[in-house]
Scaffold this motif. Structure first.
Motif, mmCIF file in Angstrom:
data_model
loop_
_atom_site.group_PDB
_atom_site.id
_atom_site.type_symbol
_atom_site.label_atom_id
_atom_site.label_comp_id
_atom_site.label_asym_id
_atom_site.label_seq_id
_atom_site.Cartn_x
_atom_site.Cartn_y
_atom_site.Cartn_z
ATOM 1 N N CYS A 129 7.997 -39.699 -9.312
ATOM 2 C CA CYS A 129 8.028 -40.894 -8.471
ATOM 3 C C CYS A 129 8.793 -41.994 -9.196
ATOM 4 O O CYS A 129 8.519 -42.290 -10.359
ATOM 5 C CB CYS A 129 6.604 -41.354 -8.144
ATOM 6 N N SER A 130 9.729 -42.615 -8.510
ATOM 7 C CA SER A 130 10.584 -43.633 -9.120
ATOM 8 C C SER A 130 10.136 -45.052 -8.799
ATOM 9 O O SER A 130 10.799 -46.012 -9.192
ATOM 10 C CB SER A 130 12.032 -43.444 -8.644
ATOM 11 N N VAL A 131 9.004 -45.207 -8.123
ATOM 12 C CA VAL A 131 8.533 -46.533 -7.726
ATOM 13 C C VAL A 131 8.076 -47.319 -8.960
ATOM 14 O O VAL A 131 7.401 -46.786 -9.841
ATOM 15 C CB VAL A 131 7.369 -46.421 -6.717
ATOM 16 N N THR A 132 8.451 -48.578 -9.035
ATOM 17 C CA THR A 132 7.995 -49.480 -10.091
ATOM 18 C C THR A 132 7.478 -50.759 -9.449
ATOM 19 O O THR A 132 7.792 -51.056 -8.294
ATOM 20 C CB THR A 132 9.130 -49.832 -11.073
ATOM 21 N N GLY A 133 6.683 -51.511 -10.209
ATOM 22 C CA GLY A 133 6.175 -52.764 -9.682
ATOM 23 C C GLY A 133 5.040 -53.301 -10.519
ATOM 24 O O GLY A 133 4.705 -52.741 -11.575
ATOM 25 N N SER A 187 -2.534 -47.133 -22.125
ATOM 26 C CA SER A 187 -1.829 -47.923 -21.124
ATOM 27 C C SER A 187 -0.889 -47.028 -20.314
ATOM 28 O O SER A 187 -0.337 -46.049 -20.829
ATOM 29 C CB SER A 187 -1.022 -49.030 -21.809
ATOM 30 N N ILE A 188 -0.676 -47.378 -19.056
ATOM 31 C CA ILE A 188 0.292 -46.623 -18.254
ATOM 32 C C ILE A 188 1.719 -46.904 -18.708
ATOM 33 O O ILE A 188 2.660 -46.300 -18.187
ATOM 34 C CB ILE A 188 0.138 -46.907 -16.745
ATOM 35 N N ARG A 189 1.893 -47.801 -19.693
ATOM 36 C CA ARG A 189 3.209 -47.932 -20.324
ATOM 37 C C ARG A 189 3.573 -46.607 -21.003
ATOM 38 O O ARG A 189 4.747 -46.263 -21.121
ATOM 39 C CB ARG A 189 3.201 -49.050 -21.365
ATOM 40 N N ASP A 190 2.548 -45.896 -21.507
ATOM 41 C CA ASP A 190 2.771 -44.555 -22.054
ATOM 42 C C ASP A 190 2.797 -43.577 -20.887
ATOM 43 O O ASP A 190 1.895 -43.575 -20.047
ATOM 44 C CB ASP A 190 1.655 -44.164 -23.025
ATOM 45 N N SER A 191 3.802 -42.755 -20.830
ATOM 46 C CA SER A 191 3.929 -41.827 -19.721
ATOM 47 C C SER A 191 2.779 -40.823 -19.702
ATOM 48 O O SER A 191 2.140 -40.562 -20.726
ATOM 49 C CB SER A 191 5.257 -41.069 -19.810
ATOM 50 N N HIS A 192 2.546 -40.288 -18.536
ATOM 51 C CA HIS A 192 1.520 -39.272 -18.383
ATOM 52 C C HIS A 192 1.754 -38.106 -19.337
ATOM 53 O O HIS A 192 0.849 -37.630 -20.013
ATOM 54 C CB HIS A 192 1.524 -38.786 -16.929
ATOM 55 N N TYR A 211 5.870 -51.923 -14.125
ATOM 56 C CA TYR A 211 5.256 -50.669 -14.559
ATOM 57 C C TYR A 211 5.804 -49.517 -13.721
ATOM 58 O O TYR A 211 6.161 -49.693 -12.558
ATOM 59 C CB TYR A 211 3.733 -50.725 -14.377
ATOM 60 N N ASN A 212 5.851 -48.338 -14.331
ATOM 61 C CA ASN A 212 6.209 -47.133 -13.583
ATOM 62 C C ASN A 212 4.979 -46.611 -12.848
ATOM 63 O O ASN A 212 3.842 -46.788 -13.301
ATOM 64 C CB ASN A 212 6.733 -46.054 -14.526
#
Length: 313
Positions: free
Chosen positions: A160-164, A268-273, A151-152
């Protein structure tokens, strides 16, 4: 010199990932291979159950682009001497073979493209839990929607480029973004802004709630909707869309005998803010009404947003 070829003066090599393809490098995938293999006669490439592949004849390595080291997809190009590379890197090296420095021209390696059709490979998110194997040309499409893909970061205040996975992102939000964490399925927040006439598409607040053993992100912000400044609150679910649909939430704001209520399903946070915000899938409050709710001389924004989350039966 190869027939029809001419030497290039300069070759620009790049080893950065190819932006057009969300694919793992052949090296990292082949490193996941184990020693136990079962032979697939169709491809002459050994598949290790559902845990990786091992190639005895180098076919898999032939599909690795020598410039970006990613797997190649049609059109696969070759120079007059037979050296291959992917279409993105053909542009990157200015149509000059990075191996022998002859002009690439417009020769396609149809034989290698045909060989790729017979391959079956594991998902690149195998180490995150995906145990499926796919035909070579179906693998990329699956990986774009694999439920095990990272997830982003849902934080909207910066790029922010962090994923996990979800536990990683929860710790990241708390430790790196200093996001407030709350336990419970109800909330009562007060948002104050001294100069409500300054609206610059800025995120105001993100709060994470632990509810029903899952995490939810409550966003509240100000932005321009066309020419009109508005305030918006909405909820996102830290998980996939099929799980998000198991929950509902409501938001409420009001004062002076007036009330606005929103009820919906968290996204879902799969959809961007930005995607959620731009779809207006949440509680939207026009600035004039927000100032009316704030009372006083309407020179300061004071909004109290309440809400709750519940699980659908």
């Amino acid at each position: 010199m190869a027939p029809g070829g001419s030497a290039c003066k300069e070759v620009i090599e790049s080893h950065s990932p190819v932006a057009d393809y969300d694919i793992a490098s052949a090296k990292s995938e082949s490193n996941n291979a184990t020693s136990t293999t079962t032979t697939t006669m169709k491809t002459s490439v050994n598949l290790v159950g559902k845990h990786g592949i091992h190639s005895n004849n180098g076919v898999y390595e032939l599909l690795e682009c020598p410039v970006c080291t990613n797997l190649m997809y049609p059109p696969i190009h070759q120079c007059p001497n037979g050296h291959t590379l992917c279409s993105n890197c053909k542009i990157r090296v200015h149509n000059c073979c990075p191996t022998c420095r002859y002009d690439l021209g417009n020769i396609r390696c149809l034989a290698l493209e045909k060989v790729a059709e017979s391959l079956e490979l594991p998902c690149k998110y195998q180490n995150l839990g995906c145990q499926d194997i796919f035909p070579y040309y179906s693998k990329l499409k699956h990986e774009q929607h694999c439920r095990f893909r990272p997830y982003n970061c849902p934080y909207a205040g910066s790029d922010c480029s962090v994923t996990g996975d979800i536990p990683t992102l929860v710790s990241h939000l708390k430790d790196d973004h200093k996001v407030d964490m709350h336990d419970g399925c109800t909330f009562n927040h007060r948002y104050v802004k001294s100069n409500p006439h300054e609206v610059e598409n800025a995120t105001w607040m993100l709060t994470v709630f632990n509810c029903f053993g899952r995490q939810f992100c409550l966003h509240f912000e100000a932005f321009q909707l066309g020419m009109a400044p508005v305030y918006m609150a909405f909820l996102r679910f830290m998980g996939d869309d099929n799980e998000a649909k198991k929950f509902s939430y409501s938001l409420e704001v009001g004062a002076n005998g007036r009330k606005l209520i929103w009820q919906g399903i968290p996204r879902s946070i799969r959809d961007s803010h930005r995607k959620v915000r731009d779809s207006q899938d949440g509680l939207v409050i026009q600035r004039n009404l927000a100032l009316y709710f704030s009372g006083g001389d309407r020179q300061e924004l004071k909004l109290r947003v309440t809400g709750r989350i519940w699980k659908e039966e």
